[in-house]
Design a protein around this motif. Sequence first.
Motif, PDB file in Angstrom:
ATOM      1  N   VAL A 151     -13.909  27.607  15.218  1.00  0.00           N
ATOM      2  CA  VAL A 151     -15.277  27.504  15.749  1.00  0.00           C
ATOM      3  C   VAL A 151     -15.531  26.124  16.358  1.00  0.00           C
ATOM      4  O   VAL A 151     -15.997  26.020  17.498  1.00  0.00           O
ATOM      5  CB  VAL A 151     -16.310  27.774  14.627  1.00  0.00           C
ATOM      6  N   ILE A 152     -15.194  25.087  15.594  1.00  0.00           N
ATOM      7  CA  ILE A 152     -15.540  23.754  16.129  1.00  0.00           C
ATOM      8  C   ILE A 152     -14.679  23.386  17.334  1.00  0.00           C
ATOM      9  O   ILE A 152     -15.112  22.643  18.206  1.00  0.00           O
ATOM     10  CB  ILE A 152     -15.538  22.646  15.033  1.00  0.00           C
ATOM     11  N   LEU A 153     -13.463  23.946  17.378  1.00  0.00           N
ATOM     12  CA  LEU A 153     -12.654  23.746  18.592  1.00  0.00           C
ATOM     13  C   LEU A 153     -13.298  24.497  19.757  1.00  0.00           C
ATOM     14  O   LEU A 153     -13.386  23.987  20.874  1.00  0.00           O
ATOM     15  CB  LEU A 153     -11.223  24.252  18.372  1.00  0.00           C
ATOM     16  N   ALA A 154     -13.754  25.734  19.472  1.00  0.00           N
ATOM     17  CA  ALA A 154     -14.353  26.558  20.526  1.00  0.00           C
ATOM     18  C   ALA A 154     -15.586  25.891  21.116  1.00  0.00           C
ATOM     19  O   ALA A 154     -15.820  25.967  22.324  1.00  0.00           O
ATOM     20  CB  ALA A 154     -14.705  27.930  19.959  1.00  0.00           C
ATOM     21  N   ILE A 155     -16.365  25.227  20.271  1.00  0.00           N
ATOM     22  CA  ILE A 155     -17.610  24.654  20.800  1.00  0.00           C
ATOM     23  C   ILE A 155     -17.402  23.252  21.386  1.00  0.00           C
ATOM     24  O   ILE A 155     -18.359  22.571  21.704  1.00  0.00           O
ATOM     25  CB  ILE A 155     -18.746  24.654  19.747  1.00  0.00           C
ATOM     26  N   GLY A 156     -16.143  22.845  21.509  1.00  0.00           N
ATOM     27  CA  GLY A 156     -15.887  21.639  22.293  1.00  0.00           C
ATOM     28  C   GLY A 156     -15.365  20.437  21.539  1.00  0.00           C
ATOM     29  O   GLY A 156     -15.316  19.347  22.085  1.00  0.00           O
ATOM     30  N   THR A 157     -14.969  20.631  20.290  1.00  0.00           N
ATOM     31  CA  THR A 157     -14.399  19.507  19.548  1.00  0.00           C
ATOM     32  C   THR A 157     -12.975  19.259  20.045  1.00  0.00           C
ATOM     33  O   THR A 157     -12.201  20.198  20.185  1.00  0.00           O
ATOM     34  CB  THR A 157     -14.356  19.825  18.034  1.00  0.00           C
ATOM     35  N   ARG A 158     -12.684  17.995  20.304  1.00  0.00           N
ATOM     36  CA  ARG A 158     -11.316  17.678  20.759  1.00  0.00           C
ATOM     37  C   ARG A 158     -10.343  17.791  19.594  1.00  0.00           C
ATOM     38  O   ARG A 158     -10.711  17.540  18.442  1.00  0.00           O
ATOM     39  CB  ARG A 158     -11.271  16.261  21.315  1.00  0.00           C
ATOM     40  N   ARG A 159      -9.089  18.083  19.949  1.00  0.00           N
ATOM     41  CA  ARG A 159      -8.057  18.219  18.901  1.00  0.00           C
ATOM     42  C   ARG A 159      -7.861  16.905  18.161  1.00  0.00           C
ATOM     43  O   ARG A 159      -7.612  16.894  16.953  1.00  0.00           O
ATOM     44  CB  ARG A 159      -6.741  18.686  19.524  1.00  0.00           C
ATOM     45  N   LEU A 208     -10.636  29.862  25.471  1.00  0.00           N
ATOM     46  CA  LEU A 208     -10.130  29.782  24.092  1.00  0.00           C
ATOM     47  C   LEU A 208      -8.706  30.301  23.996  1.00  0.00           C
ATOM     48  O   LEU A 208      -8.053  30.144  22.978  1.00  0.00           O
ATOM     49  CB  LEU A 208     -11.025  30.608  23.147  1.00  0.00           C
ATOM     50  N   SER A 241     -11.598  21.043  26.347  1.00  0.00           N
ATOM     51  CA  SER A 241     -12.517  20.844  25.216  1.00  0.00           C
ATOM     52  C   SER A 241     -13.853  20.304  25.715  1.00  0.00           C
ATOM     53  O   SER A 241     -14.922  20.776  25.319  1.00  0.00           O
ATOM     54  CB  SER A 241     -11.929  19.853  24.218  1.00  0.00           C
ATOM     55  N   ARG A 282     -15.829  22.958  27.598  1.00  0.00           N
ATOM     56  CA  ARG A 282     -16.498  23.914  26.686  1.00  0.00           C
ATOM     57  C   ARG A 282     -17.723  23.252  26.051  1.00  0.00           C
ATOM     58  O   ARG A 282     -18.776  23.858  25.931  1.00  0.00           O
ATOM     59  CB  ARG A 282     -15.524  24.366  25.583  1.00  0.00           C
ATOM     60  N   ARG A 283     -17.535  22.015  25.638  1.00  0.00           N
ATOM     61  CA  ARG A 283     -18.623  21.277  24.988  1.00  0.00           C
ATOM     62  C   ARG A 283     -19.843  21.154  25.907  1.00  0.00           C
ATOM     63  O   ARG A 283     -20.979  21.333  25.496  1.00  0.00           O
ATOM     64  CB  ARG A 283     -18.096  19.886  24.618  1.00  0.00           C
ATOM     65  N   PHE A 302     -21.191  29.136  22.625  1.00  0.00           N
ATOM     66  CA  PHE A 302     -20.595  30.332  22.016  1.00  0.00           C
ATOM     67  C   PHE A 302     -21.472  30.835  20.874  1.00  0.00           C
ATOM     68  O   PHE A 302     -21.970  30.042  20.065  1.00  0.00           O
ATOM     69  CB  PHE A 302     -19.211  30.004  21.440  1.00  0.00           C
ATOM     70  N   PHE A 330     -20.984  33.683  17.855  1.00  0.00           N
ATOM     71  CA  PHE A 330     -19.948  34.531  17.273  1.00  0.00           C
ATOM     72  C   PHE A 330     -20.581  35.625  16.416  1.00  0.00           C
ATOM     73  O   PHE A 330     -21.712  35.506  15.942  1.00  0.00           O
ATOM     74  CB  PHE A 330     -19.000  33.688  16.407  1.00  0.00           C
ATOM     75  N   LEU A 367     -21.113  15.148  19.763  1.00  0.00           N
ATOM     76  CA  LEU A 367     -19.855  15.065  20.524  1.00  0.00           C
ATOM     77  C   LEU A 367     -20.131  14.606  21.960  1.00  0.00           C
ATOM     78  O   LEU A 367     -19.306  13.927  22.568  1.00  0.00           O
ATOM     79  CB  LEU A 367     -19.140  16.422  20.545  1.00  0.00           C
TER      80      LEU A 367
END
Lengths: 409, 231
Positions: free
Chosen positions: A303-311, B57, B81, B84-85, B90, B92, B113
């Motif tokens: 989820v947090i990756l999907a909403i734009g958190t960088r790896r 994704l 990333s 998307r941010r 999203f 779910f 972020l």
Amino acid sequence: MNLIFKLALRNIARNKRRTALTVLLISMTLALLIFSDGYMKAMSDVMIRSATRLYPGDAQIHQVGYRAEYDAELPVNSPDALLEKLQSHPLVQSYTVRTMDFGMVSSTANNLSVQVVGIRAESEAQVSKLKQSIVAGRYLSDDDAETQILIGTRLAEELEAKPGDRLVVSLNNYETQEIEQRLFRVTGIFKMNSKFFDEGLVFIQLPLAQQMLGLGSAIHEIAFNFQQETLSGDKSLAIWRELSIANNLAEGWKTLMPELASMIGMFDYSMFIVGGILFVVAILGVVNAMFMSIYERTYEFGVILAIGTRRLTIFKLIMTEGLMLCLVSLVIGAVIGTVAVLWVAHMGIDYGDMDFSGVALAEVLRPELRWQQFTELPFAVFLMTMLASVYPAIHAARIVPAKALHRSL
Amino acid sequence: MKPVIETRQLGRFYGEGDTLVRALHQVDLQIEPGEFTAIVGPSGSGKSTLLQLMGGLDNPDEGTVLLKEKAISEMSGRELSDFRRDHIGFIFQAYNLIPVLSAAENCEYIMLLQGIPAAERKARVYAMLEQVGLKGKEQRLPNQLSGGQQQRVAVARAMVSRPDIILADEPTANLDSQTGMDLLDMMHELNRQQGMTFVFSTHDPKIMERASRLIHIEDGRVIGEQRRDEG
């Protein structure tokens, strides 16, 4: 509060049992390392002290070549000059002189080969623990000096001798080349908890020994102790050169007892092995705990990756969690380790009659605290924990959102 | 008008050889700003896969996804990333809030972020939560909220950063019909008031009734499309 710090803190607090177990694992690793180090250090110090200060001394001076065959005709050269140096040397605490030769001791029950050591009773008591080791009878004195002899407990058993009993000592007289025999009465029986000492040595007064050996005023050995026993292992000291004169050689215990030096060296390897095993177990435990935590949160990471958190942020988050666990664990581990060392040091470990490679521990063993236990060891555990966090952190950072979110989007 | 998302000959396969499954096959779509679009089709038809690819994704096996005219395949992981941010919200099916953060913090997360100043973050979060009917529940953790309330937080989180498009995967599937209806009304209102673009995957007939555009998908292919003036 920083986002990563806040998330990490709350994630750690989320599964209290797992966090507690992980903290326990890391802190016990440090505590065990601190205790092991304190124990090994104490063991090493006690062994050195037992091996040197029980009888031989921190260091000895002989004529070059004497120790190869213990040739009684190779006495210390210019002993007075050496004794003068020792008397005034700031590093030297005490010294004594000895004669030594192999001879026979006879009782009504047995004849045995022994090493006969001539000593000055007073100065010997300053260097060795012979006087404190007397378990029956008394130590050498000026009364009836010519008939006094000290024997070890094992030898006493074999000779069936007790204080006051008569013994005959036979030595070779190097002046007359005749066998010199004298009658002695057992003055005292000593116990040094060492088979070699308790079975193989007898002590008589130095002038008598010199007379029996026909050596005049010659001596075979000067034994001395340093102000600090650790100095005896330092081969760089000038004292070795200062005392190695007139074809004499001054040597510390590491040279005199190389087998003991090797064994002390083995302690470092032992510590390395113990530490290595603890580290492997702890690393696996930390990796396991971190992975459990990650697997539990795979969906969340998706989820947090999907909403734009960088790896990289995910990587930092897991590393921060590892860091927090580590810091808490280090404090707890240091406290547990310190308490364990202090408690065992207070109680003491008495190995009694046990000897280690022929060295009997003459003292109760008390683990020691030293600064490395609170700098090097915690740093090593810190590195270990951070290393153990890297793989789970990489794994979490590489989660594919689509797979993690398989249940939904 | 330039499309927010465009797919060209999009394909996604799973397995290989005899077990190869074409989850999506040659899908061409354009989603334009302000649409309230529903992707409909039976289970396993490829709706979720299509949304995953549209949101970057997952990576397609064939074809291209263009986000605001830029191909996803040309973006680095970090760029994607950030995209998307900044541009996609999203929602779910299973709410998917961060359980250790409060409702307000969940909404604030993306803006943190984005580096938006604290005062602005707080103002936007509180306004958005009020808009979705959660005034007074800002500090509650997800497990202290009902399913409907959690999904409202999820909607607020998706919208508070003002993305260009919101992708929602069966957002009403886990809600009772009344709560689902309320949520749908709310999203529809936001779409009309703010012109925000919504794309849903759904079986829910109520969403289909309100959608301005219906895309029918079956066996990984787009088999039809309907447009309405007003959903």
